[in-house]
Design an enzyme around this catalytic site. Structure first.
Site, short mmCIF file in Angstrom:
data_model
loop_
_atom_site.label_atom_id
_atom_site.label_comp_id
_atom_site.label_asym_id
_atom_site.label_seq_id
_atom_site.Cartn_x
_atom_site.Cartn_y
_atom_site.Cartn_z
N LYS A 163 0.85 -1.20 0.00
CA LYS A 163 0.00 0.00 0.00
C LYS A 163 0.88 1.24 0.00
O LYS A 163 1.78 1.38 0.85
CB LYS A 163 -0.86 -0.01 1.26
C1 E4P Z 1 -8.48 1.05 3.23
O1 E4P Z 1 -7.62 0.47 2.63
C2 E4P Z 1 -8.26 1.82 4.45
O2 E4P Z 1 -7.44 1.07 5.29
C3 E4P Z 1 -9.52 2.07 5.22
O3 E4P Z 1 -10.66 1.71 4.46
C4 E4P Z 1 -9.62 3.44 5.83
O4 E4P Z 1 -10.86 3.55 6.47
P1 E4P Z 1 -11.18 4.68 7.57
O5 E4P Z 1 -11.46 5.96 6.84
O6 E4P Z 1 -12.41 4.17 8.26
O7 E4P Z 1 -9.99 4.77 8.45
#
Ligand code: E4P
Length: 218
Positions: free
Chosen positions: A84
């Site tokens: 990521k």
């Molecule tokens: C996705 O890859 C992210 O880790 C995640 O969906 C972020 O979500 P949040 O906005 O609830 O922290």
């Protein structure tokens, strides 16, 4: 649309995997921080062993060189690992190098269709528009998902759109209708997707009526 679970919690992942409907996992530094005292590499390796599908693990370096170094190390942990990378200048530079090396990437913190387009041009495997955080800021998060899907499909990019920052079951319905390839959902939302009060009432009635028949299934 496929479903990933958005958590680094091993118990949640084990339970979700048993359903047979989850094909991957996404984590991020905040989700890792909730798993107090857990080692990053061994947690990712354990998750990969459970789901045997794409598992996103995030770099924390902010320079392209640092991201590339971390990504190469993370990618070596498991063939299921997807690195990521945040969408910044450095993130795009790193992605273009890593994609040529065959490292799978998930471009994260996407808040616009232009960021999704640039991610695809850099060779990203996945790009993740953050629906909930956009909604929180007064924008239409799902519109970014729909526009990103439309652009990437128009030009036959192989990059897949992950609807991320999902907050409730209706987000999942909207993501599927918008053509997202994947929605990554918190464990709690996955459980909410299963539940319906009429299903519970229906089961109670069937059980009560079945008992009246006196019959048994051998
Ligand atoms: C996705 O890859 C992210 O880790 C995640 O969906 C972020 O979500 P949040 O906005 O609830 O922290």
């Amino acid at each position: 649309m496929r479903i990933f679970v958005d958590t680094a919690n091993i118990d949640e992942i084990r339970d979700a995997a048993k359903l047979g409907v989850v094909s991957g996992v996404t984590t991020n530094p905040s989700l890792m921080a909730k798993e107090q005292g857990k080692d990053f590499q061994s947690t990712i390796e354990e998750i990969a062993d459970i789901v045997r599908g794409p598992v996103s693990a995030e770099v924390v370096a902010l320079t392209a060189e640092g991201m590339i170094k971390e990504a190469r190390a993370i990618a070596a942990w498991s063939p299921y690992v997807v690195v990521k990378i945040p969408i910044t200048k450095a993130g795009l530079q790193a992605t273009s190098v890593l994609s040529r090396e065959g490292v799978k990437t998930n471009l994260t913190l996407c808040f616009s269709p232009n960021q999704a387009l640039l991610s695809a041009l850099a060779g990203a495997t996945y790009v993740s528009p953050f629906v909930g955080r956009l909604d929180d800021a007064g924008h239409d998060g799902m519109q970014v998902v729909a526009e990103s899907v439309a652009i990437l499909k128009s030009y036959d990019f192989g990059t897949q759109v992950i609807a991320a920052s999902i907050r409730h079951p209706l987000h999942c319905v909207a993501a599927a209708k918008a053509g997202a390839h994947i929605a990554t959902v918190p464990y709690k939302v996955l459980m909410q997707m299963i539940e319906h009060p009429l299903t519970d009432v229906g089961i109670q009635r069937f059980v009560a009526d079945w008992e009246k028949t006196g019959a048994r299934i051998p």
